[in-house]
Write an enzyme that holds these catalytic residues in place. Structure first.
Site, short mmCIF file in Angstrom:
data_model
loop_
_atom_site.label_atom_id
_atom_site.label_comp_id
_atom_site.label_asym_id
_atom_site.label_seq_id
_atom_site.Cartn_x
_atom_site.Cartn_y
_atom_site.Cartn_z
N CYS A 1 0.85 -1.20 0.00
CA CYS A 1 0.00 0.00 0.00
C CYS A 1 0.88 1.25 0.00
O CYS A 1 1.35 1.68 1.07
CB CYS A 1 -0.93 0.00 1.22
SG CYS A 1 -2.00 1.45 1.28
N CYS B 1 -0.39 4.15 2.30
CA CYS B 1 -0.22 3.96 3.74
C CYS B 1 1.25 4.09 4.15
O CYS B 1 1.59 4.82 5.09
CB CYS B 1 -0.73 2.58 4.16
SG CYS B 1 -2.47 2.30 3.82
N ASP B 2 2.10 3.34 3.47
CA ASP B 2 3.47 3.18 3.94
C ASP B 2 4.48 4.09 3.26
O ASP B 2 5.62 4.21 3.72
CB ASP B 2 3.91 1.72 3.75
CG ASP B 2 2.99 0.75 4.49
OD1 ASP B 2 2.47 1.15 5.54
OD2 ASP B 2 2.81 -0.38 4.02
#
Length: 526
Positions: free
Chosen positions: A343, A346-347
């Protein structure tokens, strides 16, 4: 700091506060501290029920806590809760101020019954769409139970702590200093992990349920649509899902959902759940289907769950969706969450200033490379085919970025690591057969999806790709069992198509019901 419209909306929300709350700021001389102080002063100016104090209580600076006056309850934010986390701040203010939470009474009682001292730390990134769910769940637990404490930590702001703990994926949750969980977790999932007897109690409740007319397996767009269409027919409808929302929860920007120019995955998932709950649908979330047994003499199909419970229904709609495809190369699983990620939204912020690779040249891969290019030092996009497969508009944007390198006709062969995290990868040039190595710190895998159908092998007909074979009505090879969405042979894996297919499968199930005799009821049998 806050725009005029946003301040007015926030002021309206804060009128719901019934108990005085305090904002406790632990600051230093940094620009981030000055920005945080400005935010807290603006919030304080919007409600007479809120006061602001300076303190050195918190080790992390800048940070602040939301505390109900006269109590020990504190909800801590180490970093600016903006972006996706702004909603977490609003809910923290409201709930600390006495506004009742929108959760079931059984969940509230389960939280209050938790024993022991529970100190949670959750590392987040402000661009992560999954992080707010975790922050809000833990904050609510801290509001309801004085033995629970929670602090949200912006990983981009506290980089030294992130590197010391080797955090390379968010949300990352620690409980009493030890790793508790990683990735999106709902309050039900957190409670299930804390309350060891919860799963057995839930299994017993599920096993005792009466048979359904339609049982939907899967809580993504296809499953939600099937549940709505079935329930609208006035028949007994159940929905069992591993996580309501499915793959949509991991999707950030959605720009091709007809009539909605732009939305985000978690918002759409929430809307789906709210729509389903408007009808008489028995929703059983956080349950993994493990087996399917065709109808017996009683005319009931059985779906067994991983917790041992069994659900019975006259018809079943399978909408189990798909999951991220893995590269299946040495090092991928070993360094998952430690440099190997799936992701980028997200990361990505955790890789600021570092070198990363994106595996996959379709729309998802190219979009990931574009997003990451604004954060990291260098992006190398690796595509197995001889050319990228993404839409031309995305390829043009990609080519305009100076810190992106594209390698085609390349097969990733291994992910390398050192000191517990990714240090590079190797790929094979499919033209020359030579092996090359790239030194980097992150690998984002974006190579498509696999249908969640492993549990159905040997039960009904699957394609060579593991997809459920269906006809034009959504009928599978088993009478009374229908399927829809990304788990099926439907050629295009899109949200809007899954919804249409789910609706069609439910209508087909209803048609099947009215053309077959209902099994004898327990009363008749007696």
């Amino acid at each position: 700091m806050l725009e005029a419209n946003l301040k007015q909306q926030l002021k309206t929300y804060l009128e719901r506060i019934t108990q005085p709350i305090e904002l406790l700021a632990s600051l230093n001389d940094s620009d981030q501290s000055r920005e945080m102080l400005q935010l807290l002063e603006e919030i304080t100016s919007l409600s007479a029920m809120i006061t602001l104090q300076r303190t050195d209580d918190e080790q992390r600076k800048p940070s602040f806590a939301v505390r109900r006056a006269g109590s020990d309850m504190k909800l801590c934010f180490a970093g600016m809760p903006m972006g996706h986390e702004f909603t977490s701040l609003i809910l923290a203010l409201l709930q600390a101020g006495g506004h009742p939470p929108k959760v079931e009474e059984s969940v509230i009682e389960q939280i209050k019954a938790l024993e022991g001292e529970l100190d949670f730390e959750v590392f987040i990134s402000l661009s992560c769409q999954n992080c707010p769910d975790v922050v809000q769940a833990l904050n609510l637990m801290a509001v309801l139970n004085p033995r629970v404490r929670c602090v949200m930590i912006d990983g981009a702001l506290f980089q030294q702590e992130v590197e010391a703990r080797q955090i390379m994926a968010v949300p990352m949750i620690y409980l009493n200093g030890r790793k508790f969980g990683q990735g999106r977790m709902t309050i039900d999932e957190i409670l299930a992990k804390l309350d060891v007897n919860a799963d057995a109690r839930q299994a017993a409740r599920i096993d005792a349920k009466e048979a359904f007319d339609v049982l939907v397996v899967g809580g993504g767009p296809g499953g939600a649509a099937a549940a709505v269409y079935a329930a609208r027919k006035g028949i007994r409808t159940g929905l069992v899902a591993e996580r309501f929302g499915g793959q949509v929860l991991d999707t950030l920007a959605i720009e091709n959902f007809i009539s909605v120019p732009y939305t985000e995955g978690p918002k759409l998932a929430m809307a789906l759940e709210e729509h389903v709950k408007r009808y008489d649908v028995d929703v059983m979330n956080l349950q993994t289907a493990q087996g399917l047994t065709p109808a017996g003499d009683d005319g009931l199909i059985t779906v067994t769950l991983a917790n041992g419970a069994a659900l019975r229904s006259r018809t079943v709609v399978l909408a189990t969706g798909a999951r991220w495809r893995s590269m299946n190369v040495p090092g991928e699983q070993e360094y998952r969450g430690r440099g190997v990620a799936y992701c980028p939204h997200c990361d990505g912020p955790l890789f600021k200033g570092k070198r990363v690779a994106v595996i996959g040249g379709g729309n998802s891969g190219v979009e990931a490379a574009i997003d990451l290019a604004g954060i990291v030092t260098q992006v190398t996009l690796i595509e197995f085919d001889g050319q990228l497969r993404a839409d031309e508009v995305l390829q043009r944007k990609l080519r305009s970025l100076s810190n992106v390198r594209v390698i085609v006709s390349a097969q990733t062969t291994e992910v390398h690591g050192a000191q517990g995290k990714v240090s590079g990868l190797s790929y094979r040039d499919r033209g020359s057969d030579q092996i090359h190595r790239l030194e980097l710190e992150g690998v984002f895998v974006q190579i498509g999806l696999l249908p969640n159908t492993d549990w159905l092998k040997g039960t009904l007909a699957l394609s060579e790709r593991g997809e459920i074979e269906i006809d034009a009505r959504g009928q599978t090879s088993l009478p009374g069992v229908f399927a829809a969405g990304d788990a099926t042979t439907t050629p295009y894996k899109q949200i809007v198509i899954a919804m249409g297919e789910g609706s069609k499968a439910a209508l087909s199930a209803f048609d099947h019901l009215i053309r077959t005799s209902a099994p004898a009821s327990k009363a008749d049998a007696a």
